[in-house]
Design a protein around this motif. Structure first.
Motif, short mmCIF file in Angstrom:
data_model
loop_
_atom_site.label_atom_id
_atom_site.label_comp_id
_atom_site.label_asym_id
_atom_site.label_seq_id
_atom_site.Cartn_x
_atom_site.Cartn_y
_atom_site.Cartn_z
N GLN A 1 0.82 -1.21 0.00
CA GLN A 1 0.00 0.00 0.00
C GLN A 1 0.86 1.27 0.00
O GLN A 1 0.54 2.24 -0.67
N PHE A 2 1.96 1.24 0.76
CA PHE A 2 2.82 2.42 0.80
C PHE A 2 3.64 2.55 -0.48
O PHE A 2 3.93 3.65 -0.93
N LEU A 3 4.02 1.42 -1.07
CA LEU A 3 4.71 1.48 -2.36
C LEU A 3 3.77 2.05 -3.42
O LEU A 3 4.20 2.82 -4.29
N LEU A 4 2.49 1.69 -3.35
CA LEU A 4 1.49 2.24 -4.26
C LEU A 4 1.51 3.76 -4.24
O LEU A 4 1.45 4.41 -5.29
N GLU A 5 1.62 4.32 -3.04
CA GLU A 5 1.64 5.78 -2.91
C GLU A 5 2.90 6.39 -3.53
O GLU A 5 2.87 7.51 -4.04
N LEU A 6 3.98 5.62 -3.54
CA LEU A 6 5.25 6.14 -4.05
C LEU A 6 5.36 6.03 -5.57
O LEU A 6 5.83 6.95 -6.24
N VAL A 7 4.97 4.87 -6.12
CA VAL A 7 5.26 4.62 -7.54
C VAL A 7 4.02 4.38 -8.39
O VAL A 7 4.13 4.24 -9.61
N LYS B 1 -0.07 2.46 -8.97
CA LYS B 1 -0.64 1.11 -8.94
C LYS B 1 0.03 0.18 -9.95
O LYS B 1 0.39 -0.96 -9.63
N ALA B 2 0.19 0.65 -11.18
CA ALA B 2 0.72 -0.24 -12.22
C ALA B 2 2.13 -0.71 -11.89
O ALA B 2 2.45 -1.90 -12.04
N ARG B 3 2.99 0.22 -11.44
CA ARG B 3 4.35 -0.19 -11.11
C ARG B 3 4.38 -1.07 -9.87
O ARG B 3 5.19 -1.99 -9.77
N THR B 4 3.51 -0.78 -8.89
CA THR B 4 3.45 -1.64 -7.71
C THR B 4 3.06 -3.06 -8.11
O THR B 4 3.67 -4.04 -7.65
N MET B 5 2.08 -3.19 -8.97
CA MET B 5 1.68 -4.52 -9.46
C MET B 5 2.86 -5.20 -10.17
O MET B 5 3.13 -6.38 -9.96
N GLU B 6 3.56 -4.44 -10.99
CA GLU B 6 4.69 -4.99 -11.74
C GLU B 6 5.77 -5.52 -10.81
O GLU B 6 6.23 -6.67 -10.96
N TYR B 7 6.18 -4.70 -9.83
CA TYR B 7 7.32 -5.07 -8.99
C TYR B 7 6.96 -6.08 -7.91
O TYR B 7 7.80 -6.91 -7.54
N VAL B 8 5.72 -6.04 -7.40
CA VAL B 8 5.33 -6.99 -6.36
C VAL B 8 4.98 -8.34 -6.97
O VAL B 8 5.49 -9.38 -6.54
N LEU B 9 4.10 -8.34 -7.96
CA LEU B 9 3.70 -9.60 -8.57
C LEU B 9 4.86 -10.29 -9.29
O LEU B 9 4.98 -11.52 -9.29
N GLY B 10 5.73 -9.49 -9.90
CA GLY B 10 6.86 -10.05 -10.63
C GLY B 10 8.05 -10.37 -9.76
O GLY B 10 9.02 -10.95 -10.24
N ALA B 11 7.97 -10.01 -8.45
CA ALA B 11 9.12 -10.18 -7.55
C ALA B 11 10.38 -9.63 -8.20
O ALA B 11 11.41 -10.30 -8.29
N LEU B 12 10.30 -8.39 -8.65
CA LEU B 12 11.40 -7.77 -9.38
C LEU B 12 12.31 -7.00 -8.43
O LEU B 12 11.94 -6.66 -7.31
N GLN B 13 13.48 -6.70 -8.92
CA GLN B 13 14.53 -6.06 -8.13
C GLN B 13 15.08 -4.89 -8.93
O GLN B 13 15.31 -5.01 -10.14
N ILE B 14 15.28 -3.74 -8.29
CA ILE B 14 15.79 -2.57 -9.00
C ILE B 14 16.92 -1.93 -8.22
O ILE B 14 17.08 -2.13 -7.01
#
Length: 313
Positions: free
Chosen positions: A187-193, A195-208
């Motif tokens: 929820q806090f990541l959603l506020e930062l980046v 909804k679409a990017r939060t879905m991308e990075y959380v669901l994809g277990a991505l690393q940046i």
């Protein structure tokens, strides 16, 4: 009765007295907390109103129960009603480990079955994340120059500001273990980046990395030099500390309407606990403990989100 003339004469004197009292309160130096019981945190006062907290929980700054207890104890001490002196205006979290800022929860502490001590640890962790929002008299800043995955990243995105050094690397990997960032992190990541990017990075277990994180809003700013980052954050903390306590509290309180509601966060952790009890969880977590050699500084842990597909090969 006191005449209105005398009341008018005394009123300016009362204002002066209150002003002197207020300045004396503001001038009190913050007292560093006692040493952390488990030694995973050290405290240094960098100016009269700022505490720098250094995380040191070898080998990877794992968010195990020792770090959990020390963090909770420290944050509890910052609650104004628990103190005899004013709380610090700024708290900076950094790490003594050049590779790891703050890592995930100890998987051995959440692997099913969720016996009472594990549930208590989950509740304590949730208390930590809530304190970061509810202690509005203190600004929390993350000085991230290492890896912050899972719970460590979840705690970091709930701080008030985040800055990245050259070694910074962040990501959530919980979906790869059959759960999700259940302490409010998504929820806090959603506020930062968004909804679409939060879905991308959380669901994809991505690393940046740090530059990418700064570009999309995960971090306030990226620094190519760790020393330059520290100097800049110390300067910012000193600047904030110059201003009255009330302005810190009013600003943080005034912006808290952007935070997710308590009902949303409680539903979040309830769903995490439900998923955590699913029978498919334990085999994934056993494999995780095996490939990470019980959560040590292995190549897998150096890039945990990136490596999660290995559990499914």
């Amino acid at each position: 009765m006191v005449s209105s003339h005398l009341q008018l004469r005394w009123f300016p004197l009362c204002l002066v007295a209150l002003s002197i009292l207020w300045r004396s309160i503001e001038a009190q130096q913050v007292i560093a907390p006692p040493p952390a019981v488990h030694g995973t945190l050290t405290f240094n006062i960098t100016n009269d109103h700022t505490i720098r907290v250094t995380i040191n929980n070898p080998p990877i700054n794992l968010f195990n129960n020792n770090l959990l207890d020390d963090m909770l104890s420290f944050l509890t001490s910052l609650v104004p009603s628990n103190r005899a002196t004013p709380p610090p205006k700024v708290v900076i979290f950094s790490s003594s480990n050049p590779d790891f800022f703050m890592m995930h929860r100890d998987v051995q502490g959440i692997i099913p079955p969720l016996v009472p001590w594990k549930l208590q640890a989950i509740n304590n962790y949730i208390s930590i994340t809530r304190y970061l929002q509810n202690i509005t008299t203190t600004v929390f800043i993350a000085e991230c120059n290492g890896r912050a995955f899972g719970a460590g990243n979840e705690v970091m995105v709930q701080m008030d500001m985040r800055f990245a050094g050259p070694n910074a690397s962040v990501g959530f990997f919980e979906d790869g273990l059959g759960v999700f960032p259940g302490g409010g992190g998504q929820q806090f990541l959603l506020e930062l980046v968004g909804k679409a990017r939060t879905m991308e990075y959380v669901l994809g277990a991505l690393q940046i990395d740090g530059p990418t994180g700064a570009e999309i809003g995960w971090f306030n700013r990226y620094y190519e030099s760790a020393d330059a980052m520290t100097r800049s954050i110390d300067d910012l903390a000193a600047r904030i500390s110059t201003f009255p306590n009330g302005t810190v509290n009013a600003t943080k309180s005034g912006l808290s309407w952007r935070n997710p509601t308590l009902e949303v966060l409680e539903a979040d952790i309830a769903e995490f606990i439900r998923l955590d009890a699913m029978p498919d969880r334990a085999p994934l977590e056993e494999m995780f403990l095996n490939v990470t050699k019980n959560e040590t500084a292995t190549p897998f842990e150096m890039n945990t989100p990136l490596n999660m597909p290995e559990l499914y090969v």
